[in-house]
Design an enzyme around this catalytic site. Structure first.
Site, PDB file in Angstrom:
ATOM      1  N   TYR A  40       8.221  26.794  -6.619  1.00  9.69           N
ATOM      2  CA  TYR A  40       7.665  28.145  -6.546  1.00  9.69           C
ATOM      3  C   TYR A  40       6.174  28.054  -6.784  1.00  9.69           C
ATOM      4  O   TYR A  40       5.719  27.358  -7.705  1.00  9.69           O
ATOM      5  CB  TYR A  40       8.325  29.033  -7.609  1.00  9.69           C
ATOM      6  CG  TYR A  40       7.755  30.432  -7.691  1.00  9.69           C
ATOM      7  CD1 TYR A  40       7.965  31.350  -6.658  1.00  9.69           C
ATOM      8  CD2 TYR A  40       7.024  30.845  -8.802  1.00  9.69           C
ATOM      9  CE1 TYR A  40       7.456  32.636  -6.735  1.00  9.69           C
ATOM     10  CE2 TYR A  40       6.523  32.142  -8.885  1.00  9.69           C
ATOM     11  CZ  TYR A  40       6.737  33.041  -7.852  1.00  9.69           C
ATOM     12  OH  TYR A  40       6.237  34.314  -7.946  1.00  9.69           O
TER      13      TYR A  40
ATOM     14  N   ASP B 202       0.489  21.783  -8.141  1.00  8.73           N
ATOM     15  CA  ASP B 202       0.606  23.093  -8.776  1.00  8.73           C
ATOM     16  C   ASP B 202       1.100  22.854 -10.201  1.00  8.73           C
ATOM     17  O   ASP B 202       2.299  22.686 -10.432  1.00  8.73           O
ATOM     18  CB  ASP B 202       1.565  23.982  -7.987  1.00  8.73           C
ATOM     19  CG  ASP B 202       1.695  25.364  -8.627  1.00  8.73           C
ATOM     20  OD1 ASP B 202       1.091  25.584  -9.698  1.00  8.73           O
ATOM     21  OD2 ASP B 202       2.394  26.216  -8.051  1.00  8.73           O
TER      22      ASP B 202
ATOM     23  N   LYS C 238      -0.593  30.131 -16.915  1.00  9.92           N
ATOM     24  CA  LYS C 238       0.312  30.050 -18.066  1.00  9.92           C
ATOM     25  C   LYS C 238      -0.386  29.551 -19.345  1.00  9.92           C
ATOM     26  O   LYS C 238      -1.075  30.337 -19.974  1.00  9.92           O
ATOM     27  CB  LYS C 238       1.568  29.265 -17.700  1.00  9.92           C
ATOM     28  CG  LYS C 238       2.327  29.986 -16.544  1.00  9.92           C
ATOM     29  CD  LYS C 238       3.763  29.579 -16.338  1.00  9.92           C
ATOM     30  CE  LYS C 238       4.469  30.556 -15.408  1.00  9.92           C
ATOM     31  NZ  LYS C 238       4.779  30.057 -14.076  1.00  9.92           N
TER      32      LYS C 238
HETATM   33  C1  LIG Z   1       4.557  30.783 -12.680  1.00 13.27           C
HETATM   34  C2  LIG Z   1       4.166  29.926 -11.567  1.00 13.27           C
HETATM   35  C3  LIG Z   1       3.325  30.381 -10.545  1.00 13.27           C
HETATM   36  C4  LIG Z   1       2.894  31.818 -10.426  1.00 13.27           C
HETATM   37  O1  LIG Z   1       2.099  32.211 -11.498  1.00 13.27           O
HETATM   38  P1  LIG Z   1       1.919  33.786 -11.804  1.00 13.27           P
HETATM   39  O2  LIG Z   1       0.935  33.796 -12.925  1.00 13.27           O
HETATM   40  O3  LIG Z   1       3.270  34.291 -12.160  1.00 13.27           O
HETATM   41  O4  LIG Z   1       1.383  34.388 -10.568  1.00 13.27           O
HETATM   42  C5  LIG Z   1       2.888  29.482  -9.591  1.00 13.27           C
HETATM   43  N1  LIG Z   1       3.269  28.206  -9.618  1.00 13.27           N
HETATM   44  C6  LIG Z   1       4.092  27.724 -10.583  1.00 13.27           C
HETATM   45  C7  LIG Z   1       4.462  26.285 -10.579  1.00 13.27           C
HETATM   46  C8  LIG Z   1       4.573  28.572 -11.567  1.00 13.27           C
HETATM   47  O5  LIG Z   1       5.424  28.101 -12.485  1.00 13.27           O
END
Ligand SMILES: *Cc1c(COP(=O)(O)O)cnc(C)c1O
Length: 425
Positions: free
Chosen positions: A142, A237, A265
Site C-alpha cells: 500500500y 516506501d 508515520k
Molecule cells: C500508511 C502508509 C502510507 C500512507 O500514508 P498516509 O499518511 O496514511 O497517507 C503509504 N505507504 C505506506 C507503506 C504506509 O504504510
C-alpha cells in the site's frame, strides 16, 4: 448501550461509515469501533473508560508510546509561537538535517503532510526525472490513496491492473504494472518487455500492509540491480518502516540504497508529517529548482515538525532499537508459541518495532500465501483480545506495532490474555 456504540451511531449520521479512514470502522472484524478518549504509554482508553494495551500505535507513529511527555511539551511550546506561517522555519532545517544525517541515501528531502503525499510526489518526481510514464508496484503493498496506486493485479503476469477503487478511471492506472511481491522473475520479465518505459519501481521493502511480509533474500537486491540496469528509479516506501524497522529503516538493515525514499508515520511522532527524499541530483528536479511541481500550504508545519523532531531525538538514544526489537520479538514469538500450545495454526514474525501474527502454520512470503490465513479464527482472536483489554489492528492484513513503553509487564499481561483467548478458539 455502551458509549462507544452510541458515539458510533451518532458518527454514522454525519461521517460516512462513522470514520475518517475506512479500516477504523471494524468492517472486516465486525462489531463497532472503540472511540478513544485518551492514550498514555502503551495504553488507550475508550469512551466507556475501558483501558486497552494498544498494538495499533496510531498505525505506526506512536513508537515512543502515546503522549510521551517530551513530545507533548515540544508541541505545546511550538504552538504558543503560532500554528502555521506559510514561510520557512529553522525547525524544518533541523528535521531535514536529522533525517538526512541518519539515512545516507537521503541527500535532500522535502516535507509534506502525509504518506500519501510523499509517495504521490516521489512518483511524479521519478516520472519527471526519467521522462518515462510506467511505474511498477507490488500486489499487497500500500502506498497511500493516490489514483495511480489504487490498482490490483490483472489476470496475466504482465497484463495491466484494475482499479481497487471506483472513481479511478482505467486511463489513470494504465501506466501502473502490478507484480507479485518477492517474485523477482516477474520484475525481470517486466523490465525485458517495458524496460525503456519504466520510470520507477515502488516497494515497501518490508511489506507492512498485507500483515507483515519480509523480502526474500535477493529480492530487494534484484530490484536495485534491475533499476540500475534499465535507468529506472528505485523508490523505497518506508512510510511505515522508516525509523520503525531500525534506525535507518529497512534500507539500513539490508544495506541497499534506493534512489528515493518516502517517510511519514514515525517522523511526525503522531502529527501530520511526511517526507520524500533521495539523491540530490534527482531532488533538484523539484520546483522551484526544477520543473516537477509539488507544494503544500501546511508542509513543514511548525507544531507537527516539533513533534517529529523531538521523536527523532529520543529515538537516537543508544540501544533504543535493540530494546524495541527485543520486546517485539518476545511478543511475536510469545503469541505464536501460545497459539500453537493451544493447537491453533499460528505463526509470528517481526522486525524492529513491527510484527505480524498469521493464522497459518508457516510465516507467509507472498501475497497468495498471506491470503491463505484463517480470517475467521483471526476475527475470534481479535474480539477475544479486545474484550479482555488488548487492542490489535481490526484486520488480519495489518502489521502490529510495539512501542518503547511496552515493557516486560505489559508483554507478559498480553501473553497471559492471549493464552486464555487461544484456549477458547
Ligand atoms: C500508511 C502508509 C502510507 C500512507 O500514508 P498516509 O499518511 O496514511 O497517507 C503509504 N505507504 C505506506 C507503506 C504506509 O504504510
Amino acid at each position: 448501550m455502551s458509549r462507544n456504540t452510541e458515539l458510533f451511531d451518532r458518527a454514522c449520521r454525519t461521517i460516512p461509515g462513522g470514520v475518517n479512514s475506512p479500516v477504523r470502522a471494524f468492517r472486516s472484524v465486525g462489531g463497532s469501533p472503540r472511540f478513544i478518549k485518551r492514550a498514555q504509554g502503551p495504553y488507550v482508553w475508550d469512551a466507556d473508560g475501558q483501558r486497552y494495551i494498544d498494538y495499533v500505535g496510531s498505525w505506526g507513529p506512536a513508537i515512543l508510546g502515546h503522549a510521551h511527555p517530551e513530545v507533548i511539551r515540544a508541541v505545546q511550546e511550538a504552538a504558543v509561537d503560532g500554528l502555521s506561517f506559510g514561510a520557512p522555519t529553522e525547525a524544518e532545517i533541523e528535521i531535514a538535517e536529522a533525517i538526512a544525517a541518519r539515512i545516507p541515501s537521503i541527500e535532500k528531502l522535502r516535507l509534506v503532510s502525509s504518506g500519501t503525499e510523499a509517495t504521490m510526489s516521489a512518483i511524479r518526481l521519478a516520472r519527471g526525472y526519467t521522462g518515462r510514464s510506467r511505474i511498477v508496484k507490488f500486489e499487497g503493498c500500500y502506498h497511500g490513496h493516490a489514483d495511480s496506486l489504487l490498482v490490483k493485479a490483472g489476470s496475466g503476469m504482465l497484463t495491466f491492473g484494475n482499479p481497487t477503487s471506483s472513481g479511478v478511471p482505467v486511463e489513470f492506472i494504465q501506466h501502473t504494472l502490478v507484480l507479485d511481491y518477492n517474485k523477482l522473475e516477474a520484475v525481470e520479465a517486466a523490465f525485458k518487455e517495458y524496460g525503456a518505459e519504466i520510470a520507477c519501481v515502488i516497494v515497501e521493502p518490508v511489506a507492512g500492509n498485507m500483515n507483515l511480509v519480509k523480502p526474500l533474500p535477493g529480492f530487494l537486491e534484484g530490484l536495485r540491480a534491475l533499476c540500475t540496469q534499465y535507468g529506472a528509479l528505485l523508490i523505497f516506501d518506508e512510510v511505515m518502516t522508516g525509523f520503525r524497522a531500525g534506525p535507518q529503516g529497512v534500507q539500513g538493515l539490508m544495506g541497499i540504497t534506493p534512489d528515493l525514499t518516502t517517510l511519514a508515520k514515525v517522523i511526525g511522532g503522531g502529527m501530520p508529517v511526511g517526507a520524500f527524499g533521495g539523491r540530490a541530483d534527482i531532488m533538484e528536479h523539484i520546483a522551484p529548482l526544477g520543473g516537477v511541481y509539488q507544494a503544500g500550504t501546511l508542509s513543514g508545519n511548525p507544531v507537527a515538525v516539533a513533534a517529529g523532531l523531538t521523536t527523532l531525538k529520543l529515538l537516537a538514544e543508544p540501544g533504543f532499537y535493540e530494546r524495541l526489537s527485543e520486546q517485539t520479538r518476545k511478543l511475536a514469538e510469545g503469541l505464536a508459541e501460545r497459539g500453537r500450545a493451544a493447537g491453533v495454526a499460528v505463526s509470528g514474525d517481526y522486525v524492529g518495532g513491527m510484527f505480524g501474527l498469521y493464522f497459518r502454520d508457516a510465516i507467509p512470503t507472498t501475497f497468495d500465501e498471506m491470503s491463505e490465513c484463517n480470517i475467521e479464527l483471526f476475527k475470534r482472536f481479535f474480539h477475544g483480545m479486545l474484550i479482555r483489554g488488548v487492542h490489535f489492528a481490526p484486520s488480519a492484513f495489518e502489521a502490529g506495532f510495539v512501542s518503547a513503553a511496552h515493557d516486560d509487564a505489559v508483554i507478559a499481561e498480553t501473553l497471559a490474555i492471549a493464552e486464555e483467548v487461544f484456549a477458547k478458539l
